[in-house]
Design an enzyme around this catalytic site. Structure first.
Site, PDB file in Angstrom:
ATOM      1  N   ASP A 178      -3.824  -8.157  -9.261  1.00  0.00           N
ATOM      2  CA  ASP A 178      -4.351  -9.528  -8.740  1.00  0.00           C
ATOM      3  C   ASP A 178      -4.459 -10.446  -9.998  1.00  0.00           C
ATOM      4  OD1 ASP A 178      -4.720  -9.327  -5.975  1.00  0.00           O
ATOM      5  OD2 ASP A 178      -6.582  -8.442  -5.918  1.00  0.00           O
ATOM      6  N   CYS A 200      -7.696  -1.213 -14.419  1.00  0.00           N
ATOM      7  CA  CYS A 200      -7.378  -0.337 -13.513  1.00  0.00           C
ATOM      8  C   CYS A 200      -6.219  -1.018 -12.592  1.00  0.00           C
ATOM      9  CB  CYS A 200      -8.572  -0.176 -12.552  1.00  0.00           C
ATOM     10  SG  CYS A 200      -9.216  -1.756 -11.887  1.00  0.00           S
ATOM     11  N   HIS A 237       0.808  -1.311   0.003  1.00  0.00           N
ATOM     12  CA  HIS A 237       0.046  -0.024   0.104  1.00  0.00           C
ATOM     13  C   HIS A 237       0.730   1.251   0.064  1.00  0.00           C
ATOM     14  CE1 HIS A 237      -3.512  -2.290   0.459  1.00  0.00           C
ATOM     15  NE2 HIS A 237      -3.974  -1.292  -0.406  1.00  0.00           N
ATOM     16  N   GLU A 290     -10.473 -10.099 -11.976  1.00  0.00           N
ATOM     17  CA  GLU A 290      -8.949 -10.264 -11.337  1.00  0.00           C
ATOM     18  C   GLU A 290      -8.726 -11.887 -11.042  1.00  0.00           C
ATOM     19  OE1 GLU A 290      -8.963  -7.591  -8.124  1.00  0.00           O
ATOM     20  OE2 GLU A 290     -10.991  -7.900  -7.734  1.00  0.00           O
TER      21      GLU A 290
END
Lengths: 94, 569
Positions: free
Chosen positions: B452, B499, B197, B428
């Site tokens: 992912d 994305c 993150h 994903e």
């Protein structure tokens, strides 16, 4: 002196933010406010003490208020508990 | 001149240079103080020291609280409000004062004793979430100790001016968010991967970052200044004198100038991925055509869950700021590598294969329903879309849509105005790729989450740097999956976007253009480069016969990149 039981019915219990809101509210009153669960009684104006009771959702807890503004304090605290349950943490209403 | 250099993983592209600022617990804060000799301790002066430390800690926390409130909103700010509440807690600082008075302890020992007892008390609780509050107690305690030692604390100690390279063993999302981004030139983090993150946030803010710097870390921490390449993962030591000589390095962080929108491939919408309403400034600065991915989970990563009204306000803010362009709101995608203390998630052996994202939402229907109601309430503010993450089966999609419909009815019956919402899903999971044609008939759009998808397609834990070399966006299988999804979407008449991180990779621009992808959504800082890459494409060559097929026929990622680089003008 007012003594009665109530149930914590917001989804995540009286942790962090809800506990902080409780303590902030309680702190505005002159009366002594104590919380008791399983024979452990603590100062209801102390965040650490309230957290230490580990009041998860569904916990039944006894509150004792004693002082000149005990009724007003009780009313506002119970209103807070009801609002916490209603505010987004429970399905059905906002 | 010092020529030493270190290698890590490039996590957020860009060149930077600056003096090192080490983020971590201040040295000496927890050092044991001399044993108390009640006869020698002057209690009034110790009490005064404690009082002063409390005042200073309160000031520092207030500052942090205000900053977080401005940048991220009320929810995260309340973490610090609760910390300030501890400072006036009779059972915490009140007890410390008592120990100084009654037992003649020095202030440091009183702080340490009460903290240890409080942490023990909380650690004994059954509920994991309550046990985790011990961290808050320790956090406040540490700040008190630092002020007793005459040091400032945490982010408030951050140098008021100049451009600094922040170096840390680990960087939590909260730390990344709360550091003053105008003064952070770059991040260097010892632990964590390219998709941690901290790395994602660094890219969101357009701040270069190098992570996974394991070799030579101790040596690196002794360096005063560095230059680094956030794309290559390279860090070089710099002498302070050389740093001063670098143009623009010492004064302010490098700023990418937004390029003019490219004339070519205007068919591709270039949108931004954001994590917070405060990222809207970056959306504007880099001229994004809407928000292709609004990660709502940051609302849920504080110490308390957001209410429906708080969520509605946050979503409304983003949607209305982006109008007339589209905002795509992703429903809660938590679990896996993202921690949310307020959700008290049980530890799982394989979190990426466990209860995460939509699966978690189905387990916590009240949480999911509240978020969907909040999204509907916000839908009146402008063009909006909702998308569901981690769908592997058609039943999941239908179930999620059922929740969405129920939420709409609830909101309408409460009298809130609602707008129209496009309904989409993320692709994903490889199973969803296989089912794309079937899924496409039930949604308005697909958004491919390549982070992912790659992880699940090539079976690589994206947090594990030991297998990072296998995590390949250019893997022919990954590109084949993307192609299959885009084609299934087009056959069904719906639009498809990307994305994931690959969506912001300019190397892939020819492939995306050839494929006829409808939207690319990326960290705002990456938009100028992608715009430029698309503008620089040789359109005739790409339109030429079999271009995409040639790429899909490649056997290795290396062959793919060789081919792709040949299609720029």
């Amino acid at each position: 002196m007012i003594v009665h039981e109530f149930v914590i019915n917001n989804k995540s219990g009286l942790h962090a933010r809800p506990a902080a809101l409780w303590v902030q509210t309680a702190g505005r009153y002159q009366s002594s406010i104590r919380l008791k669960k399983d024979n452990r009684e603590v100062d209801g104006k102390s965040l650490l003490a309230v957290l230490s009771l580990g009041l998860t959702a569904g916990s039944s807890v006894q509150v004792t208020l004693d002082g000149p503004d005990e009724t007003a304090a009780d009313n506002e605290l119970m209103k807070l508990i009801a609002e916490l349950a209603a505010a987004g943490e429970q399905a059905g209403h906002e | 001149m010092n020529k030493k250099s270190w290698q890590g993983i490039g996590a957020s592209a860009g060149l930077a240079a600056g003096r090192i600022w080490l983020l971590g617990p201040a040295a000496g804060a927890t050092a044991e103080t001399a044993a108390a000799d009640p006869g020698l301790i002057d209690s009034p002066s110790q009490l005064a020291r404690l009082q002063q430390a409390m005042v200073m800690t309160n000031g520092a926390l207030l500052q942090l609280e205000d900053q977080v409130r401005r940048e991220q909103g009320e929810e995260l700010a309340q973490i610090f409000a609760a910390h300030r509440l501890l400072l006036s807690d009779p059972a915490f600082t009140g007890e410390m004062a008592l120990r100084i008075q009654d037992k003649g302890l020095p202030a440091e020992q009183a702080v340490q004793q009460v903290t240890t007892e409080a942490v023990t008390l909380l650690a004994a609780l059954e509920d994991a979430y309550f046990r985790e509050r011990a961290v808050d107690i320790q956090d406040v305690s540490q700040q008190l100790l630092q002020h007793l030692h005459g040091q400032g604390t945490g982010a408030s100690r951050f140098p008021p001016a100049g451009s600094w390279v922040v170096m840390a063993e680990e960087l939590t999302p909260a730390q990344t968010i709360t550091l003053p981004k105008d003064r952070v030139a770059a991040f260097i983090v010892r632990n964590g991967g390219k998709t941690s993150h901290a790395a994602i946030l660094a890219r969101t803010y357009g701040i270069p970052a190098v992570v996974g710097v394991t070799a030579g870390w101790e040596e690196l921490t002794g360096v005063e200044a560095v230059e680094l390449d956030g794309e290559q993962g390279w860090i070089g030591a710099l002498a302070l004198a050389d740093l001063a000589a670098l143009p623009g390095a010492a004064g302010k962080p490098a700023e990418s100038t937004p390029a003019e929108p490219a004339p070519a491939y205007t068919a591709i919408t270039l949108a931004a991925n954001i994590g917070n309403p405060s990222d809207l400034a970056l959306v504007r600065r880099f001229q994004a055509q809407g928000v292709g991915l609004y990660r709502t989970e940051f609302l849920f990563m504080g110490t308390a869950l957001p209410t429906e009204a708080e969520q509605a306000a946050a979503y409304t803010g983003v949607i209305s700021a982006c109008a007339p362009q589209l905002t795509v709101i992703r429903t809660l995608d938590i679990g896996g590598d993202k921690r949310a203390p307020a959700l008290a998630l049980p530890a799982e052996k394989n979190p990426f294969l466990g209860v995460r994202a939509l699966r978690l939402c189905f387990n916590r229907p009240e949480l999911f329903a509240a978020q969907l109601r909040a999204i509907w309430r916000a839908s009146a503010a402008g063009p909006a879309a909702v998308m569901f993450p981690m769908i592997a089966t058609l039943e999941e999609l239908r179930q999620a849509k059922q929740y969405l419909e129920t939420a709409r009815e609830a909101v309408v019956s409460q009298g809130y105005p609602v707008g129209s919402l496009q309904v989409g899903m993320m692709i994903e999971v490889p199973a969803a790729v296989w089912l794309a044609a079937k899924l496409a008939s039930e949604v308005d759009f697909f958004s491919i989450g390549t982070n992912d998808l790659i992880q699940y397609a090539v079976a690589v834990d994206r947090e594990n740097s030991a297998v990072a070399h296998l995590y390949q966006a250019y893997h022919p299988a990954v590109l084949g999956m993307i192609a299959q999804v885009v084609r299934a979407g087009r056959a069904a008449g719906i639009w498809t976007g990307i994305c994931g991180e690959a969506g912001g990779d300019p190397v892939l621009a020819p492939f995306f253009a050839g494929l006829g992808i409808d939207e690319l959504s990326m960290s705002p800082g990456l938009l100028p480069e992608m715009r430029q890459a698309l503008a620089g494409l040789d359109q005739d060559k790409i339109a030429g016969e079999g271009f995409v097929e040639k790429i899909l026929a490649c056997a290795t990622a290396a062959e793919v990149t060789d081919l792709l680089t040949g299609y720029t003008k």
